[in-house]
Scaffold this motif. Sequence first.
Motif, short mmCIF file in Angstrom:
data_model
loop_
_atom_site.label_atom_id
_atom_site.label_comp_id
_atom_site.label_asym_id
_atom_site.label_seq_id
_atom_site.Cartn_x
_atom_site.Cartn_y
_atom_site.Cartn_z
N TYR A 55 -9.80 -0.06 -12.63
CA TYR A 55 -11.26 -0.05 -12.69
C TYR A 55 -11.72 0.55 -14.01
CZ TYR A 55 -16.00 1.38 -11.24
OH TYR A 55 -17.36 1.58 -11.14
N MET B 35 -7.87 8.52 -0.32
CA MET B 35 -8.52 9.10 -1.51
C MET B 35 -9.73 9.93 -1.10
SD MET B 35 -8.26 6.17 -4.44
CE MET B 35 -7.77 4.65 -3.70
N MET C 124 0.75 -3.06 -1.20
CA MET C 124 -0.72 -3.14 -1.18
C MET C 124 -1.36 -1.76 -1.06
SD MET C 124 -1.46 -6.16 -1.88
CE MET C 124 -3.25 -6.03 -1.77
N PHE C 125 -0.68 -0.83 -0.36
CA PHE C 125 -1.17 0.56 -0.29
C PHE C 125 -1.20 1.14 -1.70
CE2 PHE C 125 -0.43 5.17 0.51
CZ PHE C 125 -1.57 5.41 1.26
N LEU D 84 -5.99 0.45 -8.21
CA LEU D 84 -7.34 -0.02 -8.54
C LEU D 84 -8.11 1.05 -9.31
CD1 LEU D 84 -8.46 -1.85 -5.27
CD2 LEU D 84 -8.12 -2.87 -7.51
N VAL D 85 -7.73 2.33 -9.15
CA VAL D 85 -8.46 3.40 -9.83
C VAL D 85 -8.33 3.27 -11.35
CG1 VAL D 85 -8.72 5.90 -10.04
CG2 VAL D 85 -8.22 4.88 -7.81
N ALA E 139 6.75 -5.60 5.56
CA ALA E 139 6.43 -4.17 5.54
C ALA E 139 6.38 -3.66 4.11
CB ALA E 139 7.47 -3.39 6.35
N ILE F 85 -2.19 -7.90 6.30
CA ILE F 85 -1.15 -7.18 5.56
C ILE F 85 -1.62 -6.89 4.14
CG2 ILE F 85 1.16 -7.43 4.57
CD1 ILE F 85 1.96 -8.77 7.15
N ALA F 86 -2.45 -7.78 3.59
CA ALA F 86 -2.90 -7.58 2.22
C ALA F 86 -3.98 -6.52 2.11
CB ALA F 86 -3.40 -8.90 1.63
N ILE G 288 2.56 -8.17 11.13
CA ILE G 288 3.96 -8.46 10.78
C ILE G 288 4.62 -9.22 11.94
CG2 ILE G 288 6.23 -7.38 10.44
CD1 ILE G 288 4.84 -5.22 8.80
N PRO H 149 -3.78 -2.04 4.13
CA PRO H 149 -3.25 -0.91 3.35
C PRO H 149 -4.22 -0.43 2.27
CG PRO H 149 -1.61 -2.64 3.57
CD PRO H 149 -2.90 -3.21 4.06
N VAL H 150 -5.04 -1.33 1.75
CA VAL H 150 -6.01 -0.92 0.72
C VAL H 150 -7.06 0.00 1.34
CG1 VAL H 150 -7.73 -1.75 -0.92
CG2 VAL H 150 -5.59 -2.99 -0.63
N LEU I 293 -16.67 3.13 -7.63
CA LEU I 293 -15.28 2.68 -7.47
C LEU I 293 -14.93 2.55 -5.99
CD1 LEU I 293 -12.32 2.15 -8.35
CD2 LEU I 293 -12.03 4.62 -8.47
N ALA J 52 3.15 -4.57 2.61
CA ALA J 52 2.09 -3.66 3.03
C ALA J 52 2.12 -2.39 2.19
CB ALA J 52 2.22 -3.34 4.52
N PHE K 17 -1.32 -0.58 -4.40
CA PHE K 17 -2.31 -1.34 -5.17
C PHE K 17 -3.70 -0.72 -5.02
CE2 PHE K 17 -5.50 -4.79 -5.32
CZ PHE K 17 -5.34 -5.17 -6.63
N GLY K 18 -4.00 -0.21 -3.81
CA GLY K 18 -5.28 0.46 -3.59
C GLY K 18 -5.48 1.59 -4.60
N PHE K 19 -4.40 2.35 -4.82
CA PHE K 19 -4.48 3.45 -5.79
C PHE K 19 -4.49 2.92 -7.22
CE2 PHE K 19 -3.25 5.61 -2.00
CZ PHE K 19 -3.87 6.84 -2.11
N ILE L 19 -18.79 -2.17 -19.86
CA ILE L 19 -19.83 -1.93 -18.86
C ILE L 19 -20.23 -0.46 -18.85
CG2 ILE L 19 -20.24 -1.85 -16.37
CD1 ILE L 19 -18.48 -4.37 -16.18
N ARG L 20 -19.23 0.40 -19.03
CA ARG L 20 -19.54 1.83 -18.92
C ARG L 20 -19.62 2.45 -20.31
NH1 ARG L 20 -15.38 5.57 -15.88
NH2 ARG L 20 -15.30 3.84 -14.47
#
Lengths: 522, 182
Positions: free
Chosen positions: B34, A218, B23-24, B30-31, B17, A206-207, A172, A210-211, A240, B20, B26-28, B43-44
Motif C-alpha cells: 500500500y 493487525m 494468503m494470511f 498489503l501494508v 492449507a 481460502i483466498a 478445503i 485469511p486476509v 489501509l 491459506a 499476503f494480508g500483511f 497519491i500520498r
Amino acid sequence: MSDSTHDDHDTKPTGLKRWLFTTNHKDIGTLYLVTSLIMFFVGGSMAMMIRLELFQPGLQFIDPQFFNSLVTVHALVMVFGAVMPAFVGLANWMIPMMIGAPDMALPRLNNWSFWLLPFAFTLLILTFFLPGGAPAGGWTLYPPLVLQTGDSFPFLVFAVHLLGASSIMGAINIIVTIMNMRAPGMTLMKMPMFVWTWLITAYLLIAVMPVLAGAVTMLLTDRFFGTSFFNAAGGGDPVLFQHVFWFFGHPEVYIMILPSFGVISQIVPAFSRKPLFGFSSMVYATASIAFLSFIVWAHHMFTTGMPIAGQLYFMLGTMLIAIPTGVKIFNWLATMWKGELTFETPMLFAIGFILMFAIGGFSGLMMAIVPVDYQYHDTYFIVAHFHYTLVPGSVFALMGAAYYWLPKWTGYYYNEKIGQWHFWTSAVFVNVLFFPQHFLGLAGMPRRIPDYPTQFADFNMVSSIGGFLFGASQLLFVWAVISSVKGKQKAPAKAWEGAEGLEWTLPSPAPYHSFNTPPKVD
Amino acid sequence: MAEQQKSATISMATRLAVTALVMFAFGFALVPLYDIFCEVTGIRSPIEASNASTIIEHPELARTIKLEMLASTNKDGPWEFHPARDTLEVQTGLMQDIEYTAHNLSGFQITGIATPDIQPAEAAKYFRKVECFCFNEQKFATDEERNLTVRFYIEPDLPAHIDTITLAYTLFTKPGALANNK
C-alpha cells in the motif's frame, strides 16, 4: 491408517456423543443447518429490536450505544452465523450425494470445522455482558472507532479468527471432496451447478478469509502491542484497513451469493421440467464473477477520496459484474421459458429470488456510479441494497433449498400449505420491510442511527411493521421443517417429478452412508 | 478409501492449507504494498525531503496560485496548532517558506508527529517539501510554543487548471509519550 474403523452399516453412537464425535457428512450438515437456523433467529431478534427503536423518531427503548452494538452484532451473526454456515451445511449434506461419493474427503476435519462455531458464537454473544458492551463500530470493524471497543475487543477478534478458521477448513474439505471423490464418469462439466458454485466459492473462501484474519490480527496488535498499522500517529493509515477489509469483504459478498446461484440452478430446472439452459455459460459466469470480485473492492470506499483514474477503474469494473450476473438471470428465465412449470414452495422461493435479487443487483449498479454514490454512501439506500441481495437473495435461496431437499433429508414431505404461506408472507413483508428504505436513503437518512428527524417517520414505521411481520413469518419455516421431520406423507426416492441428479437415485431419507459403491455416470 | 485416493486427498488438502497461510501473509504484505502504491502513484504527500540540490528555480515560469493552510489535531491532542496565515498567494517555480505554530498544552513534555495531506491529490507530486516539520518527531517541553517551518517548491509544470492547493497538517501525540510522563 488403512484399518481405521469404517462402519459399513448404520451403527453410530447415540445421544449427545453421536453429535459431538460424528464424522458423517449428513450429521455434520444437520448440525450446521440447525446452528444457522438458531443464529438466524438470534440475529433476527436483534433486527426486531433495531426496528422497534426505529418505529418512531426519538429514543424510546434502547440506549444509542446498545443500538450500535445491535447493528454490529446483528450483521456479524447473520453473515458468519446464519448465511455462511447454512451454505456449508447444504454443501455437507448434498455435495457427496450429488457427486456420488460415500462421504466428505476429510471427515474428522469436518467435525472440527463445525465444532469451532459454537465456541466462536459464545465469544461473540458474550461480548454483550462485558464492561463496555458488545462491539459497536459496525461489522466492517473500521479503526480507529473499533479500537475504542471496551473489554470485548479481543473477544471480537478471536471470534473472527475462529469463524475464519472454520470456514477455511470447510472450504478445503469441499474442494478436496469435489476434486478427488467424484463418481467415475462424473467429469467437471457434468457436475451439478450447486457443486460448481460451491467449488468456486470454496476457492474464494481460502483466498480471502485469511486476509480478514490478518486484518483483525493487525487491529489486535495495534490495540494491545503498540503497533501502528492503522494508527496515523505512529505512521500508519486507517484507510489501509478499509482496503484490506474490502479485499476480503467484496469476495465475501459473493461467497454468500454464489451458492445461492447454485441452489436456484437446481430448483428452476426441476420445476420447469427442463434441463438448465446454458450450463457451460453458467459455469463461466460464476467463475467470472468470482474473478471480478477480487478487483473491485474499492467501490466500497469512493468517499475516502481517490484519484479520478481510480474512481473510473473501480466504477467500470463494478459495472462489468452486471454482465455475468445478467447471463445467469437470463439463463434461469430461459430455463423456465416454455417449461411445464409447477409452483411448489421451492420454486416459489426460486422465482422470488430471481425477481428480488435483481432489484438488489440494480440498486448495486446505481451505487457503482461514483457521483451518485457520494449521495447514497452510508445512507439507508445501501442498507436496502444489501438486504435485498441477502434476504430475498441468499436467505430465500436457503429457504428454497431447504424445502427442495427436506423430503430427501427426512424422508417425508413438509406441509405444502405451510410452505406456501411461508413464501407469500415472506415475499410480501420483505418488500414492505426493505423497499421503503430505498426512499429513506435517497432522502438522506444515514444508516446506523437510533434516532432520526420526523421527515423520515412514515417510511420508518412502514418498514418496522414489515420487519415485525417478516420476522414472525419465519416461524412458519420452523413449523414447515417440523412438519417434515414428524412427517406424514412419505417421499419417494425422486421426491419431485422433474428433479434430476444422483441425490434423487438414493432412497428418501438418504441412507447414513451415501454411495458405498460409486454409481456410474454416463 | 483406496490408498491412492487417500494420498491424493492429503496432498491436495496440504496444498490448500498452504495457500491459506500464504494468503494470511499476503494480508500483511498489503501494508508495505500500500505504501509503495501510494508513493509510486503520488497519491500520498511524501514525508521525506525532496533533495534541494535537484530543484532549480524558474522565476520566469512563476504563476500565482492560492495556498490554503489547514491545521488540525486529533482527539489525543493537547495542542494549540495553527498556521501563521490561513491563505497565502504563492508562486510556482520558486522556493518559499511558510510557518505553523504549535503550543504544548498537555502540562508534560510530549512529542508530536505531523502528517501532511495535499488536495487536490493531483497536485501532490508537484508540491515538493524541502524542509518540513513533518519529517521528524517534534519534541516539546512543558508549555513550549514554537514555530514550525515548511520550505516548499511547487513545480512550474503544475497543471493549469489547478489554481488552489490545500495543505493540511494533522498533529498527533506520539503514542505512549503522555503515559511515560504520568
